[in-house]
Design an enzyme around this catalytic site. Sequence first.
Site, PDB file in Angstrom:
ATOM      1  N   ARG A  62       0.805  -1.215   0.000  1.00 44.68           N
ATOM      2  CA  ARG A  62       0.000   0.000   0.000  1.00 44.68           C
ATOM      3  C   ARG A  62       0.842   1.270   0.000  1.00 44.68           C
ATOM      4  O   ARG A  62       0.666   2.153  -0.842  1.00 44.68           O
ATOM      5  CB  ARG A  62      -0.924   0.036   1.227  1.00 44.68           C
ATOM      6  CG  ARG A  62      -2.196  -0.731   1.085  1.00 44.68           C
ATOM      7  CD  ARG A  62      -2.591  -1.293   2.421  1.00 44.68           C
ATOM      8  NE  ARG A  62      -1.648  -2.326   2.763  1.00 44.68           N
ATOM      9  CZ  ARG A  62      -1.806  -3.600   2.410  1.00 44.68           C
ATOM     10  NH1 ARG A  62      -2.903  -3.963   1.811  1.00 44.68           N
ATOM     11  NH2 ARG A  62      -0.887  -4.513   2.668  1.00 44.68           N
ATOM     12  N   THR A  63       1.765   1.389   0.956  1.00 47.23           N
ATOM     13  CA  THR A  63       2.472   2.655   1.146  1.00 47.23           C
ATOM     14  C   THR A  63       3.371   2.962  -0.056  1.00 47.23           C
ATOM     15  O   THR A  63       3.398   4.085  -0.559  1.00 47.23           O
ATOM     16  CB  THR A  63       3.311   2.595   2.442  1.00 47.23           C
ATOM     17  OG1 THR A  63       2.484   2.096   3.482  1.00 47.23           O
ATOM     18  CG2 THR A  63       3.849   3.956   2.814  1.00 47.23           C
ATOM     19  N   LYS A  90      25.326  -4.946  -0.185  1.00 48.69           N
ATOM     20  CA  LYS A  90      26.783  -5.161  -0.090  1.00 48.69           C
ATOM     21  C   LYS A  90      27.348  -4.511   1.163  1.00 48.69           C
ATOM     22  O   LYS A  90      28.552  -4.393   1.317  1.00 48.69           O
ATOM     23  CB  LYS A  90      27.482  -4.558  -1.313  1.00 48.69           C
ATOM     24  CG  LYS A  90      27.046  -5.121  -2.645  1.00 48.69           C
ATOM     25  CD  LYS A  90      27.816  -4.407  -3.756  1.00 48.69           C
ATOM     26  CE  LYS A  90      27.191  -4.641  -5.107  1.00 48.69           C
ATOM     27  NZ  LYS A  90      27.674  -3.679  -6.105  1.00 48.69           N
ATOM     28  N   ARG A 112      11.132   3.853   4.067  1.00 53.92           N
ATOM     29  CA  ARG A 112      10.620   2.842   5.014  1.00 53.92           C
ATOM     30  C   ARG A 112      11.824   2.014   5.474  1.00 53.92           C
ATOM     31  O   ARG A 112      12.620   1.571   4.648  1.00 53.92           O
ATOM     32  CB  ARG A 112       9.586   1.933   4.374  1.00 53.92           C
ATOM     33  CG  ARG A 112       9.280   0.754   5.301  1.00 53.92           C
ATOM     34  CD  ARG A 112       8.085  -0.027   4.890  1.00 53.92           C
ATOM     35  NE  ARG A 112       6.861   0.714   5.152  1.00 53.92           N
ATOM     36  CZ  ARG A 112       5.659   0.152   5.149  1.00 53.92           C
ATOM     37  NH1 ARG A 112       5.523  -1.136   4.917  1.00 53.92           N
ATOM     38  NH2 ARG A 112       4.586   0.870   5.367  1.00 53.92           N
ATOM     39  N   HIS A 140       4.276   5.926  11.592  1.00 58.43           N
ATOM     40  CA  HIS A 140       3.901   5.778  10.175  1.00 58.43           C
ATOM     41  C   HIS A 140       2.938   6.944   9.916  1.00 58.43           C
ATOM     42  O   HIS A 140       1.717   6.763   9.857  1.00 58.43           O
ATOM     43  CB  HIS A 140       3.238   4.414   9.978  1.00 58.43           C
ATOM     44  CG  HIS A 140       3.014   4.013   8.557  1.00 58.43           C
ATOM     45  ND1 HIS A 140       3.165   4.875   7.484  1.00 58.43           N
ATOM     46  CD2 HIS A 140       2.648   2.811   8.013  1.00 58.43           C
ATOM     47  CE1 HIS A 140       2.893   4.230   6.370  1.00 58.43           C
ATOM     48  NE2 HIS A 140       2.581   2.972   6.666  1.00 58.43           N
TER      49      HIS A 140
HETATM   50  N1   CP Z   1      -0.518  -0.034   5.837  1.00 57.80           N
HETATM   51  C1   CP Z   1       0.702  -0.298   5.363  1.00 57.80           C
HETATM   52  O1   CP Z   1       1.708   0.331   5.747  1.00 57.80           O
HETATM   53  O2   CP Z   1       0.746  -1.272   4.413  1.00 57.80           O
HETATM   54  P1   CP Z   1       2.042  -1.716   3.601  1.00 57.80           P
HETATM   55  O3   CP Z   1       2.969  -2.395   4.581  1.00 57.80           O
HETATM   56  O4   CP Z   1       1.557  -2.656   2.515  1.00 57.80           O
HETATM   57  O5   CP Z   1       2.683  -0.481   3.038  1.00 57.80           O
END
Ligand code: CP
Length: 325
Positions: A62-63, A90, A112, A140
């Site tokens: 999603r993100t 590496k 992320r 998040h």
């Molecule tokens: N909600 C969320 O962060 O989903 P993903 O891990 O798929 O990005």
Amino acid sequence: MTRSSAALGKDLIGLEPLSRRQIRMILDTAEPFKEISERRIKKVPMLRGKTIVNLFFEASTRTRISFEFAEKRLSADTVNIGAVGSSVSKGETLVDTARNLEAMRIDMVVIRHWSPGAASFLAARIPSNVINAGDGAHEHPTQGLLDILTLRDHFSRLEGLKVCIVGDVLHSRVARSNIFGLVTLGAKVAVCGPRTLMPAGIEELGVRVFGRVEAAIEWADALNVLRLQLERMQDGFVPSLREYNRVFGITRERLEWAPRDLLILHPGPINRGVEIDSDVADGPHSVILQQVTNGVAIRMAVLYLLAGGAPDLAEAAKSGKGVRG
Ligand code: CP
């Protein structure tokens, strides 16, 4: 030279430091962006000429895709990098990777990372804008914002709204961002789950704690149901998944006891039959896919504001004007 927007500052690391005014500004800025995604040609030139790197060191559907859509709909140039296939595999450090990207004259990094603090560590070391797309169990922020936007869409208010976050709060960056954002906006927030999945001192964040999901259902206007993060659980935090579903699962039978219709949110990915049953996830009170749709608008708003876009976007969106160079 650092790039700092007057509205939000240079980076978006979390919702904890944001004011009520700043959170509202992001939500309000997302509103006109929703409409752009409904057009036949889903593109405006607002970030034309900007280069954005999506640096995803952890799995994401999603993100990652939502950020990429948001960037492309704003006409930015984008590059996607993962741990596999880059020199991180590496042994290159995060900062060395980012400095090499900076040398290619980028403007923004969306990151992320499995490590809490990775986004702010990076933000302090590079002049590009940094957006946290989830750092370990810390925050998040864009997920928190899209959840809050979905609640506001449905209830037309946040002040006094009763939202209970149910499940694996201990490992959840989504829970922390929701708590910070909702408490700042005046909502009443609770958490519910097994004691083994509750961080010590969670009450200090201004939330109420329910040990029984039936009591949470009786209290709440909305439930935000969290995934059991099985990949982060080295020890046995719950006796078994079947036991977890029996005691804390959000099932149709449990919701039938609710004194009012509850709105059901889930940030995804869903463990069907564990924290939520399919007939609830796909049922009439679920807004899980609306959350995903709102995610693109929220990310467009954050990218636009950090790039220096003016908060009164409605006019700018209509005219297709870009941000300052
Ligand atoms: N909600 C969320 O962060 O989903 P993903 O891990 O798929 O990005």
